[in-house]
Design a protein around this motif. Structure first.
Motif, PDB file in Angstrom:
ATOM      1  N   LYS A  15       0.840  -1.209   0.000  1.00  0.00           N
ATOM      2  CA  LYS A  15       0.000   0.000   0.000  1.00  0.00           C
ATOM      3  C   LYS A  15       0.872   1.256   0.000  1.00  0.00           C
ATOM      4  O   LYS A  15       0.654   2.182  -0.781  1.00  0.00           O
ATOM      5  CB  LYS A  15      -0.923   0.031   1.232  1.00  0.00           C
ATOM      6  CG  LYS A  15      -1.919  -1.119   1.297  1.00  0.00           C
ATOM      7  CD  LYS A  15      -2.836  -1.007   2.500  1.00  0.00           C
ATOM      8  CE  LYS A  15      -2.141  -1.234   3.826  1.00  0.00           C
ATOM      9  NZ  LYS A  15      -1.594  -2.591   4.005  1.00  0.00           N
ATOM     10  N   SER A  16       1.854   1.283   0.884  1.00  0.00           N
ATOM     11  CA  SER A  16       2.690   2.491   0.986  1.00  0.00           C
ATOM     12  C   SER A  16       3.565   2.658  -0.253  1.00  0.00           C
ATOM     13  O   SER A  16       3.758   3.778  -0.731  1.00  0.00           O
ATOM     14  CB  SER A  16       3.553   2.434   2.246  1.00  0.00           C
ATOM     15  OG  SER A  16       2.719   2.350   3.378  1.00  0.00           O
ATOM     16  N   PHE A  17       4.074   1.560  -0.764  1.00  0.00           N
ATOM     17  CA  PHE A  17       4.819   1.621  -2.032  1.00  0.00           C
ATOM     18  C   PHE A  17       3.948   2.278  -3.095  1.00  0.00           C
ATOM     19  O   PHE A  17       4.374   3.179  -3.814  1.00  0.00           O
ATOM     20  CB  PHE A  17       5.254   0.212  -2.476  1.00  0.00           C
ATOM     21  CG  PHE A  17       5.121  -0.038  -3.951  1.00  0.00           C
ATOM     22  CD1 PHE A  17       5.935   0.624  -4.852  1.00  0.00           C
ATOM     23  CD2 PHE A  17       4.146  -0.901  -4.448  1.00  0.00           C
ATOM     24  CE1 PHE A  17       5.776   0.432  -6.228  1.00  0.00           C
ATOM     25  CE2 PHE A  17       3.984  -1.090  -5.805  1.00  0.00           C
ATOM     26  CZ  PHE A  17       4.804  -0.420  -6.702  1.00  0.00           C
ATOM     27  N   LEU A  39      -2.439   8.053   6.785  1.00  0.00           N
ATOM     28  CA  LEU A  39      -3.235   7.746   7.980  1.00  0.00           C
ATOM     29  C   LEU A  39      -2.637   6.593   8.780  1.00  0.00           C
ATOM     30  O   LEU A  39      -3.269   6.086   9.698  1.00  0.00           O
ATOM     31  CB  LEU A  39      -4.678   7.408   7.586  1.00  0.00           C
ATOM     32  CG  LEU A  39      -5.588   8.561   7.155  1.00  0.00           C
ATOM     33  CD1 LEU A  39      -6.984   8.043   6.828  1.00  0.00           C
ATOM     34  CD2 LEU A  39      -5.680   9.628   8.248  1.00  0.00           C
ATOM     35  N   ASP A  40      -1.427   6.193   8.433  1.00  0.00           N
ATOM     36  CA  ASP A  40      -0.795   5.067   9.133  1.00  0.00           C
ATOM     37  C   ASP A  40       0.261   5.583  10.105  1.00  0.00           C
ATOM     38  O   ASP A  40       1.175   6.304   9.697  1.00  0.00           O
ATOM     39  CB  ASP A  40      -0.150   4.131   8.098  1.00  0.00           C
ATOM     40  CG  ASP A  40       0.340   2.836   8.729  1.00  0.00           C
ATOM     41  OD1 ASP A  40       0.294   2.719   9.980  1.00  0.00           O
ATOM     42  OD2 ASP A  40       0.766   1.943   7.982  1.00  0.00           O
ATOM     43  N   HIS A  41       0.125   5.178  11.372  1.00  0.00           N
ATOM     44  CA  HIS A  41       1.110   5.629  12.380  1.00  0.00           C
ATOM     45  C   HIS A  41       2.494   5.008  12.136  1.00  0.00           C
ATOM     46  O   HIS A  41       3.471   5.459  12.707  1.00  0.00           O
ATOM     47  CB  HIS A  41       0.617   5.275  13.784  1.00  0.00           C
ATOM     48  CG  HIS A  41       0.353   3.818  13.937  1.00  0.00           C
ATOM     49  ND1 HIS A  41      -0.858   3.259  13.597  1.00  0.00           N
ATOM     50  CD2 HIS A  41       1.143   2.805  14.320  1.00  0.00           C
ATOM     51  CE1 HIS A  41      -0.798   1.960  13.790  1.00  0.00           C
ATOM     52  NE2 HIS A  41       0.405   1.655  14.222  1.00  0.00           N
ATOM     53  N   ARG A  43       3.978   5.297   9.436  1.00  0.00           N
ATOM     54  CA  ARG A  43       4.549   6.436   8.698  1.00  0.00           C
ATOM     55  C   ARG A  43       5.473   6.022   7.546  1.00  0.00           C
ATOM     56  O   ARG A  43       6.412   6.730   7.223  1.00  0.00           O
ATOM     57  CB  ARG A  43       5.315   7.358   9.664  1.00  0.00           C
ATOM     58  CG  ARG A  43       4.509   7.786  10.870  1.00  0.00           C
ATOM     59  CD  ARG A  43       5.292   8.626  11.862  1.00  0.00           C
ATOM     60  NE  ARG A  43       5.528   9.968  11.360  1.00  0.00           N
ATOM     61  CZ  ARG A  43       6.720  10.434  11.033  1.00  0.00           C
ATOM     62  NH1 ARG A  43       7.795   9.673  11.137  1.00  0.00           N
ATOM     63  NH2 ARG A  43       6.846  11.655  10.595  1.00  0.00           N
ATOM     64  N   ASN A  44       5.210   4.887   6.938  1.00  0.00           N
ATOM     65  CA  ASN A  44       6.123   4.446   5.867  1.00  0.00           C
ATOM     66  C   ASN A  44       6.093   5.372   4.658  1.00  0.00           C
ATOM     67  O   ASN A  44       7.141   5.699   4.107  1.00  0.00           O
ATOM     68  CB  ASN A  44       5.797   3.008   5.438  1.00  0.00           C
ATOM     69  CG  ASN A  44       6.173   2.016   6.522  1.00  0.00           C
ATOM     70  OD1 ASN A  44       7.080   2.272   7.301  1.00  0.00           O
ATOM     71  ND2 ASN A  44       5.463   0.906   6.598  1.00  0.00           N
ATOM     72  N   SER A  45       4.914   5.804   4.259  1.00  0.00           N
ATOM     73  CA  SER A  45       4.901   6.710   3.099  1.00  0.00           C
ATOM     74  C   SER A  45       5.410   8.093   3.503  1.00  0.00           C
ATOM     75  O   SER A  45       6.083   8.760   2.714  1.00  0.00           O
ATOM     76  CB  SER A  45       3.528   6.763   2.420  1.00  0.00           C
ATOM     77  OG  SER A  45       2.516   6.924   3.336  1.00  0.00           O
ATOM     78  N   ILE A 120      -4.629   8.460  -0.248  1.00  0.00           N
ATOM     79  CA  ILE A 120      -4.636   8.208   1.202  1.00  0.00           C
ATOM     80  C   ILE A 120      -4.036   6.833   1.486  1.00  0.00           C
ATOM     81  O   ILE A 120      -4.523   5.813   0.993  1.00  0.00           O
ATOM     82  CB  ILE A 120      -6.069   8.273   1.795  1.00  0.00           C
ATOM     83  CG1 ILE A 120      -6.744   9.607   1.432  1.00  0.00           C
ATOM     84  CG2 ILE A 120      -6.025   8.078   3.308  1.00  0.00           C
ATOM     85  CD1 ILE A 120      -8.134   9.792   2.034  1.00  0.00           C
ATOM     86  N   ASP A 121      -2.968   6.829   2.282  1.00  0.00           N
ATOM     87  CA  ASP A 121      -2.385   5.564   2.737  1.00  0.00           C
ATOM     88  C   ASP A 121      -3.054   5.200   4.063  1.00  0.00           C
ATOM     89  O   ASP A 121      -3.354   6.074   4.869  1.00  0.00           O
ATOM     90  CB  ASP A 121      -0.871   5.730   2.946  1.00  0.00           C
ATOM     91  CG  ASP A 121      -0.165   4.372   3.050  1.00  0.00           C
ATOM     92  OD1 ASP A 121      -0.822   3.323   2.870  1.00  0.00           O
ATOM     93  OD2 ASP A 121       1.055   4.368   3.312  1.00  0.00           O
ATOM     94  N   THR A 122      -3.299   3.922   4.257  1.00  0.00           N
ATOM     95  CA  THR A 122      -3.969   3.499   5.494  1.00  0.00           C
ATOM     96  C   THR A 122      -3.157   2.427   6.213  1.00  0.00           C
ATOM     97  O   THR A 122      -2.276   1.792   5.636  1.00  0.00           O
ATOM     98  CB  THR A 122      -5.377   2.925   5.211  1.00  0.00           C
ATOM     99  OG1 THR A 122      -5.242   1.762   4.394  1.00  0.00           O
ATOM    100  CG2 THR A 122      -6.270   3.933   4.515  1.00  0.00           C
TER     101      THR A 122
HETATM  102 MG   LIG Z   1       2.032   0.888   4.641  1.00  0.00          MG
END
Ligand SMILES: [Mg+2]
Ligand SMILES: Nc1ncnc2c1ncn2[C@@H]1O[C@H](COP(=O)(O)OP(=O)(O)OP(=O)(O)O)[C@@H](O)[C@H]1O
Length: 262
Positions: A15-17, A39-41, A43-45, A120-122
């Motif tokens: 997802k983040s990729f 929106l992901d804690h 924080r990869n993206s 939006i990344d989740t």
């Molecule tokens: Mg991710």
């Protein structure tokens, strides 16, 4: 502005990729005004986009978009709203959940003239962050890995009681459209090939059709390398990068088609 959300309850599927590299594709190669919300804690993206240095990092944090109303955002062509640890706490504040969804919805509406696309990344949990994103988006892309567990999980992706795409379409967001399931980190093993055939047989309508066959991305060293440096895959400048980009580009072109009508 059109909003895409990356959703899948499985972690580590890409997802983040997708968010980072699709944002680069849309902004750098297509010249679109892009807003990314992490929106992901984990924080990869956020980490990758900050490292890359292409985007303006907003002073707004992703949790603020849910907690607060009447926010304004920096006027720039590529803006990142970073993930924070605060995001973890939001699931527990059940009395605020409606407020969170309304705030995000109002925020996206208020910036819709400022950007062409929002990605939006989740996080990989069926919680209020994922629900808010699905309620406020037009398009969902769902990367998966080709194992049995992931294929079994497709039912949940569609029919989960709170964040299932069909449930959300039927209740709160009839505009939500699944652009497709994207097999990623695909390995050339008979096991994965069989799973891909099973997927194509039972869920052909959910896959992303390309000129030749369905979209899928092989396991490659280029993606983790590009993500670790925050650079576009096509700028890695080596064979693995060029090979990976040759696979990714037609998929991004296909998934960007809904933006051409903007
Ligand atoms: Mg991710
Ligand atoms: N096609 C691929 N080949 C090899 N590695 C990949 C590929 N796609 C993604 N990766 C790598 O796999 C890891 C997981 O990908 P990513 O972080 O995008 O998944 P995610 O779905 O966002 O995970 P999470 O749910 O934990 O946020 C990362 O290190 C990423 O660089």
């Amino acid at each position: 502005m059109k909003t895409y959300v990356l959703a899948n309850q499985k972690g580590g599927v890409g997802k983040s990729f997708f968010v980072v590299q699709f944002a680069y594709f849309l902004h750098i190669l297509r010249g679109l005004r892009v807003l990314v919300i992490d929106l992901d804690h984990q924080r990869n993206s956020t980490k990758a986009i900050k490292l890359g240095g292409y985007a303006t990092v907003s002073s707004l944090s992703a949790d603020a978009l849910l907690r607060e109303s009447a926010l304004t955002i920096e006027n720039a062509e590529f803006v990142l709203v970073s993930g924070t640890q605060e995001l973890i706490k939001m699931e527990r504040k059940e009395d605020q959940h409606n407020v969170y969804v309304n705030n995000l919805h109002k925020f996206l509406t208020s910036v819709s003239g400022q950007f062409d696309v929002c990605l939006i990344d989740t996080n990989p949990n069926p919680d209020i962050r994922q629900l808010s994103a699905l309620v406020c988006s037009q398009f969902v892309v769902s990367p998966i890995q080709l194992n049995q567990e992931a294929i079994d999980g497709i039912g949940d992706l569609l029919n989960h009681p709170s964040i299932g795409i069909r449930r959300i379409q039927e209740t709160i967001n009839p505009n939500l459209q699944l652009l497709g399931i994207l097999p990623n980190i695909v390995e050339p093993t008979p096991f994965q090939r069989n799973n891909f055939h099973a997927l194509a047989k039972h869920y052909a309508k959910l896959l992303i059709p390309l000129e030749k066959g369905f979209a899928a991305i092989k396991r490659t060293t280029a993606i983790p390398e590009a993500q670790a440096a925050g650079v576009p895959v096509w700028k890695l400048g080596k064979t693995s990068g060029r090979e990976a980009w040759a696979q990714i580009k037609p998929i991004f072109e296909k998934l960007a088609q809904p933006l051409e009508a903007v």
